[in-house]
Structures are given as C-alpha cells and as structure tokens.
Design an enzyme around this catalytic site. Sequence first.
Site, PDB file in Angstrom:
ATOM      1  CE  LYS A 179      -1.610   1.852   3.959  1.00 43.00           C
ATOM      2  NZ  LYS A 179      -1.367   3.291   4.107  1.00 43.00           N
ATOM      3  CG  ASN A 180       2.364   2.689   3.482  1.00 43.97           C
ATOM      4  OD1 ASN A 180       1.224   3.100   3.246  1.00 43.97           O
ATOM      5  ND2 ASN A 180       2.753   2.341   4.691  1.00 43.97           N
ATOM      6  NE  ARG A 209      -0.056  11.442   7.248  1.00 43.47           N
ATOM      7  CZ  ARG A 209       0.257  12.677   7.631  1.00 43.47           C
ATOM      8  NH1 ARG A 209      -0.676  13.565   7.847  1.00 43.47           N
ATOM      9  NH2 ARG A 209       1.531  13.027   7.773  1.00 43.47           N
ATOM     10  CB  CYS A 250      -3.741   8.671  11.454  1.00 50.31           C
ATOM     11  SG  CYS A 250      -3.856   7.676   9.990  1.00 50.31           S
ATOM     12  NE  ARG A 283       0.904  10.364  10.611  1.00 47.68           N
ATOM     13  CZ  ARG A 283       0.345   9.357   9.929  1.00 47.68           C
ATOM     14  NH1 ARG A 283      -0.844   8.941  10.271  1.00 47.68           N
ATOM     15  NH2 ARG A 283       0.974   8.844   8.890  1.00 47.68           N
ATOM     16  N   PRO A 284       2.266  16.098  11.303  1.00 50.14           N
ATOM     17  CG  PRO A 284       4.212  16.812  12.355  1.00 50.14           C
ATOM     18  CD  PRO A 284       3.084  15.812  12.473  1.00 50.14           C
ATOM     19  CB  ILE A 285       3.350  17.912   5.952  1.00 55.38           C
ATOM     20  CG1 ILE A 285       2.504  19.174   5.815  1.00 55.38           C
ATOM     21  CG2 ILE A 285       2.470  16.673   5.931  1.00 55.38           C
ATOM     22  CD1 ILE A 285       1.849  19.306   4.441  1.00 55.38           C
ATOM     23  CG  ASP A 286       7.439  20.014  10.603  1.00 57.41           C
ATOM     24  OD1 ASP A 286       6.764  18.969  10.683  1.00 57.41           O
ATOM     25  OD2 ASP A 286       8.525  20.129  11.177  1.00 57.41           O
ATOM     26  CG  ASP A 302       2.786   1.358   9.543  1.00 58.57           C
ATOM     27  OD1 ASP A 302       3.084   1.629   8.367  1.00 58.57           O
ATOM     28  OD2 ASP A 302       2.486   2.223  10.382  1.00 58.57           O
ATOM     29  NE  ARG A 304      -7.123   4.988   4.404  1.00 59.54           N
ATOM     30  CZ  ARG A 304      -6.387   5.792   5.171  1.00 59.54           C
ATOM     31  NH1 ARG A 304      -6.829   6.180   6.347  1.00 59.54           N
ATOM     32  NH2 ARG A 304      -5.212   6.223   4.752  1.00 59.54           N
TER      33      ARG A 304
END
Length: 427
Positions: free
Chosen positions: A22-23, A93, A117, A122-125, A305, A397
């Site tokens: 999936k990832n 996500r 999630c 769940r930052p994206i900095d 995970d 998912r």
Amino acid sequence: MDYFAITGNRPLKGVVDINGAKNAAVAIIPAALLSGGICTVDNLPDIDDVASYVTVLQSMGAKCKFLDRSTLQIDARKISSTAIAAENLKDMRASYYLIGALLGRFKRATVPMPGGCNFGARPIDLHIKGFEQLGATVIQEHGVVNVFADRLVGNQVYLDVASVGATINIMMAACYASGTTTIENAAKEPHIVDCANFLNMCGANIKGAGTSVIRITGVKIMKGCEYTIIPDQIEAGTYMIAAAMAGGEVKVRNIIPKHMESLTAKLQEMGCDINAGDDWVMVRSRGNLNACNIQTLYYPGFPTDLQPQMTALLTQADGVSYVTEAVFDNRFQYVDQLMRMGVKIKIEGRMAVVEGPARLTGADVIATDLRAGASLIIAALSAEGLTKISNIHYIDRGYEKIEAKLSSLGANIKRMSGDMPALMEYI
Ligand code: EPZ
C-alpha cells in the site's frame, strides 16, 4: 456500515498470498505525474487508497485504466489542473505526495492538507522545509497547501526526523530541479527504494535510496515506464502475527523475507518456528509464547505499523512485555478497544506494559485506524466467542480481501452488512 463478525479459538493453517505494498502504491501512483508519459504499474493491491488516488488523478486530467485487477495504466501526458478539490481526497493521508509530484513537474500545486490519523499529530513541516530549500514558496491557509516556484534548484536538505513522507516528497520535487539535491537523514523504508526505482525507470537520476543519504540530480525529461511494485511488508507481517496468535502453520507467500527480518526475529524470540524461502516464510506456533520487548524504529528497525498487531499478540505471551512506540507520539489509542476483550495493558507515556496471558472474550469493538483494526482482528482470533468490529472501512484502506484470506486459513470471519446489532441480540 459493514462490520466483521469473528468467532475465535480456531488455529490457522494454509497458504496466504501477499499483495503489493500500500505505502509503495500511494507514492508511485502520484509519482507517475512526474513522468509526463504513460506508466503501467503492476502488483497494485485492490484497496480503497488506490481507488481514491485513481479518482484524484482522473480529476486532474490524467487518464487511468485498469488493465486487470492489479495493473493500472496512467497516462499523465495531459494534466489539466494542479489544484485538487478536497472532496476528491476524502480522508486520504498520503495525498501529500501530490504536492511533491506537481511541484516537481509543474512548479505549482494547490492541495488540501492531508487527512489525519487517530494516533497523534501528523505534521508535514519537514516536507515544506524541503520544498522551500529547493526554492519554492509555500503558503498554508484555509486548510490548503499552496506551493509555487519560478525555478527549482538542487540543495542540501537535512531531515530532523527520518520521515518517510518527507523523504519521498522531496525526492519527487527534486527530479527536475537544476543541479543536485542531497537528502540527509533520509528514511530507508522499502517503499522509498521502490519509489526511487520507479522514478529512475522513468528517467530520473536518484542514487542512495535505502540509505540515509539520497542524491537526486535533476533531469530535463522523463518518460513513462512499466513497473511492478514490491510486496506489502506490513500486510505480510499482519498474517505472520495472526498465525502466531491463533496457533497453527501458515505459509506467507509473495514476500521479500529480508523486509520481515525484525518481525521474524521477534516471533522466534517468542517461541515460534519460522522458516524462509526466496519469496515466502512459514510460521508455526503451538500457542505457548514467551513475553518479549518491542521498540518501534525506522527501517530496518521494528515497524511502527506492526506495533498494534504485535501488542495484541503479546497479550497471550507468558509474562510481562514492554512495547515502546518511538515513531509516533500517541499510537496506543486502540488499547481502549482491546480492553473490552479482556487484555491487561497499562499505558505509561510512549510505553505499553502488557501482562499475559490474558483470557480474551469476544466483544463489540471499533476500529480507530487501519492498523488498530488489524490489531482487533488479531485479538478476536484468540478470543472466546463472538467479536464484532465496526468502522472496517479503515481496514479496507490497506488490506485486500482480509476476510477471504483469513477464512481460507480456517478463521471464522464474516463481513456483515448494515449496522452492528445490539449485543443483546446475541445473548
Ligand atoms: C508513513 O507515514 C506511512 N504512511 C505510515 O503508515 C507509517 O506509519 C509511517 O510512514 C512511519 O513508517 C504512508 O507511507 C502513506 P513519517 P508518514 O513522516 O510518512 C514526524 C499505515 O498504517 N514528522 O515517517 O506520515 C511524524 O509526526 C501508515 O500504513 C514530522 O515531525 O510518517 C512522526 O512522528 C500509518 N514532520 C514521524 O515523523 C514531518 O514533516 C514519522 O512520520 C513529517 C513527519
């Protein structure tokens, strides 16, 4: 809403085939936008996150066609828009990969902030820091990320945290940047290597994927390609843990055993017999399990995970096990649901203290995210009586046909439609 009904205490026996990762899929499908050509991607899992991404790419003008259940052809030659409508993303996500792919090819993108999630921030900095170091301007407002650049120039990017998403996103944004971009402290997960291999097949120039230093030298053109994605390390691990939990003998096939090494070592420590071949592992468990300690880490450490699934297994081990979640700041919320089945777990900050063996009984429980749902299924396999799991759209998912695969191994699991009936109906 569908739910799973599972009656436990049945050993598992047989062979289960693992699907594509999936990832890797949710990175490679948007990465096809960089190619500007026609890409054929094979071994895709039949899961909701893949279907959601196809819808998004089609909304941007890409032509997507499934040649068969697991092979998708993406024609990214004509992209009509670099702005994504929120309703197309739902709670995906991994939508943040659209930013890196569109910035890399078109030097602009307008993408709603990614879905969260249920396990902490769940930052994206770090993604944004990387884009800015390549010369992009990033404006975040009204829940949308706007990025644009006159030109993208290679640079040195140091990641404070070995973030999988930031590593892949910056790698994509740098494909056409002039000069060389170096990502230091890059994540090393197998799906990062897979995405880099896909991009190199399209004509990118990426070296070092799978190590902590990745170098991307910008190219002028990229083309389409044909590519087969890697097997899913987390799906495979989930079935290996299920076999250990239920007892029995399960061959997990179509995998890369090297990707499973951290889990294999822990299951052997717990007393399972494990053999491995070129593309399979056999897990045998007689049910008596030793306690052991787990610390989640970046690859090749124990994958976060698989933490929820492993914690469920450890509730059946003899003694006290300590599970430390070192990647996310709050990934034990699923334990509240496991408590309903009789587990003995105490949460102390980022550590779960698991006492076993605990007598598990079936209950009505709710999946709070993808891997939390897998953890509840694992627990239900050992519980006396009936467990009903709702919110299984989370599970869909990331797991293709999980109930069919577990049933073929001897589990009693059914997908029921409609709302879960009140418990009283079963008493
Ligand atoms: C990917 O998420 C996976 N998702 C997750 O799998 C997986 O748990 C995670 O990597 C870790 O392996 C996909 O690949 C789609 P990160 P990602 O960036 O990229 C912090 C599943 O169940 N961080 O490696 O979002 C972050 O808060 C899902 O398949 C920042 O601080 O994870 C976390 O503590 C769940 N700033 C840590 O890094 C950033 O800009 C690791 O996150 C980015 C991340």
